[in-house]
Scaffold this motif. Structure first.
Motif, PDB file in Angstrom:
ATOM      1  N   UNK A 117      18.329  25.354   8.458  1.00  0.00           N
ATOM      2  CA  UNK A 117      18.964  24.397   8.811  1.00  0.00           C
ATOM      3  C   UNK A 117      18.288  24.081  10.269  1.00  0.00           C
TER       4      UNK A 117
ATOM      5  N   UNK B 190      10.863   3.733   6.923  1.00  0.00           N
ATOM      6  CA  UNK B 190      11.525   2.515   6.670  1.00  0.00           C
ATOM      7  C   UNK B 190      12.980   2.970   6.442  1.00  0.00           C
TER       8      UNK B 190
ATOM      9  N   UNK C 150      17.612   7.216   9.678  1.00  0.00           N
ATOM     10  CA  UNK C 150      17.854   8.576   9.949  1.00  0.00           C
ATOM     11  C   UNK C 150      18.069   9.663   9.043  1.00  0.00           C
TER      12      UNK C 150
ATOM     13  N   UNK D  78       2.657  16.482   2.401  1.00  0.00           N
ATOM     14  CA  UNK D  78       3.172  14.836   2.401  1.00  0.00           C
ATOM     15  C   UNK D  78       3.029  14.222   0.946  1.00  0.00           C
TER      16      UNK D  78
ATOM     17  N   UNK E 254      -3.087   2.254  -2.813  1.00  0.00           N
ATOM     18  CA  UNK E 254      -4.745   2.389  -2.345  1.00  0.00           C
ATOM     19  C   UNK E 254      -5.229   3.656  -2.005  1.00  0.00           C
TER      20      UNK E 254
ATOM     21  N   UNK F 148      -7.960   6.017  -3.609  1.00  0.00           N
ATOM     22  CA  UNK F 148      -9.139   6.460  -2.732  1.00  0.00           C
ATOM     23  C   UNK F 148      -9.198   8.047  -2.831  1.00  0.00           C
ATOM     24  N   UNK F 149      -8.066   8.721  -2.865  1.00  0.00           N
ATOM     25  CA  UNK F 149      -8.045  10.026  -3.050  1.00  0.00           C
ATOM     26  C   UNK F 149      -8.753  10.460  -4.508  1.00  0.00           C
TER      27      UNK F 149
ATOM     28  N   UNK G 147      -9.665  -1.388  -6.944  1.00  0.00           N
ATOM     29  CA  UNK G 147      -8.742  -0.880  -5.934  1.00  0.00           C
ATOM     30  C   UNK G 147      -7.582  -1.545  -5.489  1.00  0.00           C
TER      31      UNK G 147
ATOM     32  N   UNK H 159      -5.090  -3.479  -3.513  1.00  0.00           N
ATOM     33  CA  UNK H 159      -5.109  -3.837  -2.019  1.00  0.00           C
ATOM     34  C   UNK H 159      -4.100  -3.653  -1.163  1.00  0.00           C
TER      35      UNK H 159
ATOM     36  N   UNK I 236      17.043  -5.672  -5.919  1.00  0.00           N
ATOM     37  CA  UNK I 236      17.236  -6.946  -5.992  1.00  0.00           C
ATOM     38  C   UNK I 236      16.952  -7.639  -7.446  1.00  0.00           C
TER      39      UNK I 236
ATOM     40  N   UNK J  90      19.643  -7.463  -9.593  1.00  0.00           N
ATOM     41  CA  UNK J  90      20.932  -8.037  -9.130  1.00  0.00           C
ATOM     42  C   UNK J  90      21.629  -6.914  -8.291  1.00  0.00           C
TER      43      UNK J  90
ATOM     44  N   UNK K  78      21.775  -5.585  -4.634  1.00  0.00           N
ATOM     45  CA  UNK K  78      21.450  -5.935  -3.271  1.00  0.00           C
ATOM     46  C   UNK K  78      21.849  -4.830  -2.457  1.00  0.00           C
TER      47      UNK K  78
END
Lengths: 450, 845
Positions: free
Chosen positions: A123, A161, A164, A187, A193, A197-198, A274, A276, A319, A322, A324
């Protein structure tokens, strides 16, 4: 986004698994459909882990009966076409995910960190994160010797996005479920994309001529650099040489991958553009990521892929079906029926996308069968009841043929609190990467093949 | 200094010998308590004896002499720090006071404690101030003299460039814009050591990093030269959901605009591009603010290229939380798709250009009930308040389409210094292009071999493509070269050679690199490199002039982002998120403002060459409207930052800045312990040892009658347990003084209904109350603060941990800087002139 212009050509089977045959055959690993000519079982070829966050409505997931004749439940219904290739496993638990004295939050962080490791994470909100090495990375260390990329870690939610993380726990525990070492989280990539690329380099297409040119260019650059670095190193003192040795070792590693890529460059790949950007809806994004995974397996660019369909604690809205409301807040339904219904809808939606993935795997030829035949796929999550944050009786499916090591079409119930790491150990065996123990495992699971 | 925990030990932990039963260090295992007591009494007896002898000595005059200092030690120190007791692992009685340099590490620890006034501990006899100070000075002078005679400048490891340095070097070398390519995102995060991510020892090279370098070099070289075969790519710029778009968003957007976004986008070629706008939606995915029509203004480099009108098409419909598709399906559809046509195609020349999308402010308001701006963002964003303004969610720019050429970007102009007139002079032109690039990248004059290496790659790529592709391949080669990626320092070769383990002055070229990476986090520029090549940096006047020039250069902003950003934990500001239930006013704009304020503040310290102490006591800061509201500074309007005078005594200096106050708090509450620890570590240079394992988190207790306790009362639990109290007695009071600042740095006078008690006391009894008095207290120990700053700066400058052997250099720098009241330039130039910066120890055999 993805434009397939050619049909998928046949692939040659994987090379380089010969060492696996030398290991002794373990009990319970005898494949049910072993051909007479096979004196030893083949190891599974590919590993896929698809992760579900925030728990599942278990009463709509768990079949009522055990054994072979079980009834498909509403959440598992989309997977009915693959019934004979999947095992529903009930009763497994991550005891290491439960809160210790003084940990009054953190169930999601612990769920994520323990899922593939069985190790209780430290922790902390700081830089001294510590979890445990995850099972996919153990497999990747072995299988990665034969492929361009040792493993791929993918997800659909970017960390930023979603606000917390749980108090007291660094976001590292929820952003990923893969740990290369106890202190190195892997990670997770969400941008199609970047994944492209990898896998295929930053050329815009999979045109083999372009790829080959890039490979040759990289090769000559690295050769030139290696010569110079070796000269440089000779002119330095012993303690300084260490850094340049590290540099040269890293280059050698990259060269090996480039060589593998070059050997495989003559393979025809389905032509595709590729991607976009990041697709706006869940369904487009998930399908695109699944497409890339199938492609990666098919072209043998990697054999270990972990994919988080959502992040623990994630509040994604659906969404398009249905819903939200945010996923995480819905799973804290406080027993309100409308919220429960919505969670079930989300669970079914995820299963539909998983079925899309399985269908592609089934229809992609691989050696003497399909990709699905030679894969071991773990589909499930590290919390059962999202409302109460329970770490036991986890929702777990084992899917695929496992190169004959998985006899599907059954629902197996294990004794209460059987450690989930036992399953992980068993899976490691399927890949011929045996370990004595993993996390808080107490042994291997039987009943898998019989 | 160093990694020895004993040195860092909280000074108030020493058990008082002979007084058994008093608090013991939590770490020490007492195996023979009785023996200790006995020895303690003997010790006191001896001390008593020593007292008489020392008393005689004092009467005979103040002339310093080694044996008189031995008497001081005998009387005040050996009681505990002897061979039998080994208190704190420090044994002094067996050391030879005549030959201090034989045990320099030990004596440096002693000096540290003496200068902090921490030893002998409170309650034990102490010599008078004159003797005390002269003893400390004696130790320092002797060690300094020994260091001057036989310097030990340390031996920094082969030093890989970290991400920031790599990105800056690319920018300086190729004029590639940060907006064109986010270089740090191409590489994995660096590890840190001693608090900084430019520590040579921890900067390792992994295969993943090597792949990153390979792919980054490819991308960067293609971008710099211009890739005529580039396929269309879509780049999306998102406006974070919780950024308030109520006002003019940035200097880059027109006056009289509201909200939106301005981005510097790199257009790779002269071509056509497509721009798409997506508006912010609420949690139901309805676009916000469509009740009335609004205009959207799109500009390229300030020139309007399009105006859209959106919204207001269904003004008969009331806004609602949700619509059912049964009877209002088409309005719902409108709310979800009204921004589908916000797309424009336009021509742009290659290069980085400013793209702005914003709403011109209406010059009249519709009549109706006036609604105040909605501050509770969770409600506003998720549900969509009626009369809310529409906001830009994201802008996507795609292209190039119908490319006409590579154009004239800054990087092309910088790199392509010639263009070949025909096939015959191509190779000459290639050499003309690649030589200066290699020189700056490798930071030394180029050799014939360097050029050959590069020409080989140029030729092989040229044979498959054209001239520019050849250059691009050679450029890619430069960017993965070990002499670009590493800073390598070499022991002088014979005949100049040095004895093993001896200190030598590093070469001018090596010094130039150290200088530019210290002050700019980047490669030397042409002027510096020229002087180094000609051997002029050996001249101290030239060196100092260069250091000052580089400090005045805008590139020294790197010190703000990289040094201050890590020293003051500023980089954490981006990662904190105070709990919205407790702090509903917190949003991303405020967070941005926190970081900007402290960065501008620190930069002003550097640019105005203020004293280091002004960090704590300066009476100015930088705010915009949002931040001023947060600090309750009146009459500040507008989104841009401007300098203000701080008249509130409590707000002055770093300790009143929300960035620091927020990164030292939890998401839901303040944490006096963390704040205290931050002060001990970063300001006073005496960080406490880490807590013992398995410390439970604080029990949130309720007081009498269910009234919540204040943070301070809850922390009494720290004092209750003596094992905890030893460290917390030092940390907590410092944090209590800041309790009036909540977990987002806002001033408050109550906490949970109880008035804040911001008083504290140091362990030796000095009282203080509130931030202003805390600040005064900290400034009574200016030496400690400036020593800490210098040590941190030296760690950052050398890229290695600072050791006991660097202490004489630190003292030297401070002595010189003291005359001017410790200005930043004095410290920075002092570091450049110091032994560890200019010299290196040659390798042992």
């Amino acid at each position: 986004m993805m434009i397939f212009k050619k049909a998928m050509p046949r692939r040659t089977f994987l090379r380089g698994l010969g060492t696996a045959l030398a290991l002794p055959l373990l009990d319970g690993m005898v494949p049910a459909f072993a051909r007479a000519a096979d004196t030893a079982a083949k190891p599974a070829g590919r590993l896929s882990i698809v992760y579900l966050p925030n728990g599942i409505m278990m009463d709509k997931w768990t079949p009522a009966t055990e054994g072979a004749g079980f009834q498909m439940t509403p959440i598992l219904e989309p997977l009915a076409p693959f019934r004979d290739r999947l095992l529903v496993l009930s009763g497994l638990a991550h005891n290491s995910g439960r809160a210790l004295q003084g940990e009054n939050t953190g169930d999601h962080a612990r769920a994520g960190a323990t899922y593939l490791s069985g190790v209780h994470p430290r922790k902390t909100e700081g830089a001294d994160t510590q979890a445990g090495i995850s099972m996919d990375q153990i497999v990747a260390k072995e299988l990665g010797k034969h492929t361009q990329l040792a493993s791929l870690e993918l997800c659909l939610d970017t960390p930023e996005l979603l606000g917390q993380c749980e108090a007291g726990y660094t976001c590292a525990y929820m952003n990923t479920i893969c740990w290369r070492t106890p202190t190195t989280p892997m990670p997770m990539e969400d941008r199609p994309r970047a994944v492209f690329e990898r896998l295929f380099g930053d050329s815009d297409s999979t045109d083999p001529a372009v790829r080959l040119r890039r490979i040759k260019r990289d090769r000559s650059i690295l050769d030139s650099v290696t010569a110079k670095a070796a000269r440089l190193r000779g002119s330095l003192g012993p303690s300084d040489q260490a850094k340049l040795t590290e540099y040269l070792d890293a280059i050698r590693d990259v060269e090996r991958r480039i060589q593998t890529a070059e050997e495989q460059s003559s393979r025809e790949l389905p032509t595709l553009e590729r991607p976009a950007g990041v697709p706006a809806t869940f369904t487009e994004h998930a399908k695109l990521m699944f497409d890339l995974q199938v492609l990666a397996y098919q072209c043998d660019l990697t054999r270990v892929i972990t994919f988080m369909l959502g992040r623990e604690f994630g509040g994604r809205t659906y969404r398009e079906i249905g819903i939200p409301d945010g996923h995480h807040s819905l799973t804290h339904h406080q027993y309100k029926q409308d919220k429960i219904d919505k969670v079930i809808q989300i669970n079914i939606y995820h299963a539909k996308h998983f079925a899309y993935f399985l269908e592609k795997l089934r229809s992609t030829p691989d050696g003497d069968g399909s990709l699905l035949d030679h894969m071991v796929i773990l589909y499930g999550g590290s919390l059962s009841d999202g409302n109460s944050h329970l770490h036991d009786n986890l929702p777990i499916l084992l899917v695929g043929g496992g190169a004959g090591q998985i006899k599907g079409g059954r629902h197996i119930r294990y004794p209460k609190d059987t450690p989930m790491p036992n399953l992980l150990l068993t899976m490691l065996d399927m890949f011929r990467v045996p370990m004595e123990s993993l996390g808080d495992s107490t042994g291997k699971l039987d009943l898998l093949s019989v | 200094m160093g990694t020895d925990h004993n040195c860092r030990r909280c000074p108030f932990l020493i058990p008082l010998p002979g007084v058994a039963g008093l608090k013991l260090r939590w770490r020490q295992r007492e195996v023979y308590p009785r023996l200790r007591t006995i020895l303690g009494w003997i010790g006191i007896a001896l001390a008593g004896v020593g007292y008489l002898q020392a008393a005689n000595q004092e009467l005979s005059g103040p002339a310093p002499h080694a044996s008189s200092y031995r008497a001081v030690l005998n009387r005040y120190c050996f009681t505990c720090h002897n061979e039998n007791l080994k208190t704190a692992g420090l044994v002094l009685d067996k050391l030879n006071v005549e030959n201090l340099s034989a045990d320099a590490p030990v004596w440096e620890k002693v000096i540290r404690k003496l200068r902090a006034g921490a030893m002998p501990p409170a309650g034990m006899p102490r010599p008078d101030k004159a003797t005390y100070d002269s003893f400390a000075t004696y130790l320092e002078t002797t060690l300094d003299r020994a260091a001057a005679a036989k310097p030990n400048p340390g031996r920094p490891a082969v030093h890989r460039l970290n991400r920031a340095e790599y990105a800056n070097a690319i920018h300086d070398l190729l004029a590639v814009d940060a907006n064109a390519i986010d270089i740090p995102s191409l590489l994995p995060t660096d590890d840190s050591g001693y608090g900084f991510d430019n520590n040579g020892d921890v900067l390792t090279v992994s295969p993943m990093l090597m792949e990153g370098y390979l792919s980054a070099s490819r991308k960067i070289s293609r971008l710099a030269i211009g890739d005529r075969g580039a396929r269309p790519v879509f780049e999306t710029y998102e406006v974070p959901r919780f950024v308030m778009q109520e006002d003019r968003m940035s200097e880059d957007l027109p006056l009289g605009s509201r909200g939106g976004i301005a981005v510097r986008h790199h257009f790779p070629l002269d071509a056509e591009y497509v721009l798409r706008i997506r508006l912010q939606r609420n949690a139901r995915t309805y676009i916000l603010g469509l009740e009335r029509p609004h205009q959207l203004d799109v500009r390229l480099d300030g020139e309007r290229i399009k105006v859209f009108t959106v919204g207001g098409e269904r003004s008969d419909k009331p806004s609602a939380e949700r619509y059912s598709s049964f009877d209002q399906g088409d309005y719902e559809h409108y709310l979800m798709t009204a921004d589908a046509n916000l797309e424009v195609r336009f021509a742009a020349k290659a290069g980085t250009r400013l793209v702005g999308v914003t709403f011109p402010t209406a010059t009249s308001e519709p009549e109706g009930v006036f609604q105040p701006p909605v501050m509770d963002y969770a409600y506003a964003r998720d549900y969509g308040h009626p009369d809310m303004e529409p906001a830009v969610g994201s802008v996507t720019i795609g292209g190039p389409y119908d490319a006409r050429g590579a154009g004239e970007t800054l990087s092309r102009r910088k790199i392509l210094v010639c263009s070949p007139t025909g096939a015959r002079d191509e190779e000459t032109c290639a050499k003309r292009i690649l030589s200066p690039l290699a020189r700056r990248a490798y930071r030394r004059p180029v050799t014939e071999r360097d050029i050959q290496d590069l020409l080989n790659l140029y030729k092989s790529a040229r044979s498959e493509g054209d001239f520019e592709e050849g250059i691009q391949a050679a450029l890619q080669r430069i960017l993965v070269d070990p002499e670009f990626l590493f800073r390598i320092e070499r022991d002088p070769a014979p005949p100049r050679g040095t004895a093993p383990g001896a200190a030598y002055r590093i070469s001018d070229l090596e010094l130039a690199s150290r200088l530019s990476f210290f002050l700019w986090s980047s490669i030397p520029d042409d002027q510096l490199l020229d002087l180094a090549e000609r051997g002029k940096l050996k001249n101290p006047a030239v060196l100092e002039e260069q250091a000052r020039r580089m400090l005045a250069d805008p590139r020294s902003k790197a010190l703000v982002s990289n040094f201050a950003g890590q020293w003051l934990y500023l980089r954490n500001v981006q990662k904190v998120w105070p709990n919205p239930d407790v702090f509903p006013y917190f949003d991303a704009s405020l967070r941005e403002a926190f970081q900007q304020e402290t960065e501008l503040f620190f930069e002003s310290m550097l640019r105005e060459n203020r004293s280091v102490l002004d960090l704590l006591s300066a009476d100015h800061t930088f705010v915009n409207e949002r931040l001023a509201r947060h600090y309750q500074i009146p009459n500040i309007y507008g989104n841009h930052f401007r300098r203000v005078t701080v008249s509130d005594e409590n707000r002055k200096g770093l300790l009143g800045q929300a960035s620091i106050l927020t990164v030292t708090s939890y998401a839901t509450r303040t944490a006096p312990t963390i704040r205290g620890r931050w002060l001990l570590e970063n300001i006073l240079g005496t960080p406490p040892p880490p807590p013992p394992p398995n410390v439970p988190s604080l029990d949130v207790k309720k007081g009498e009658g269910g009234i919540p306790l204040t943070m301070r009362q809850q922390m009494e639990q720290h004092r209750a347990n003596p094992a905890c109290a030893s460290c917390h007695k030092v940390m907590d009071p410092l944090g209590f003084a800041l309790e009036n600042f909540d977990a987002t740095g806002k001033w408050r006078t109550t906490d949970g209904g109880n008035p804040i008690d911001a008083s504290g006391a140091t362990p030796d009894g000095i009282q203080f109350q509130g931030p202003a008095e805390l600040r005064k207290l900290l400034l009574t120990h200016p030496d400690q603060f400036v020593t800490t700053v210098t040590e941190k700066l030296l760690t950052y400058a050398l890229g290695r941990g600072v050791e006991y052997s660097d202490a004489p250099a630190v003292r030297g720098i401070l002595r010189e800087a003291a005359a001017g009241n410790y200005r930043w330039s004095a410290l920075l130039v002092g570091i450049v002139k110091s032994t560890p910066f200019q010299m290196r120890r040659s390798r042992e055999p």
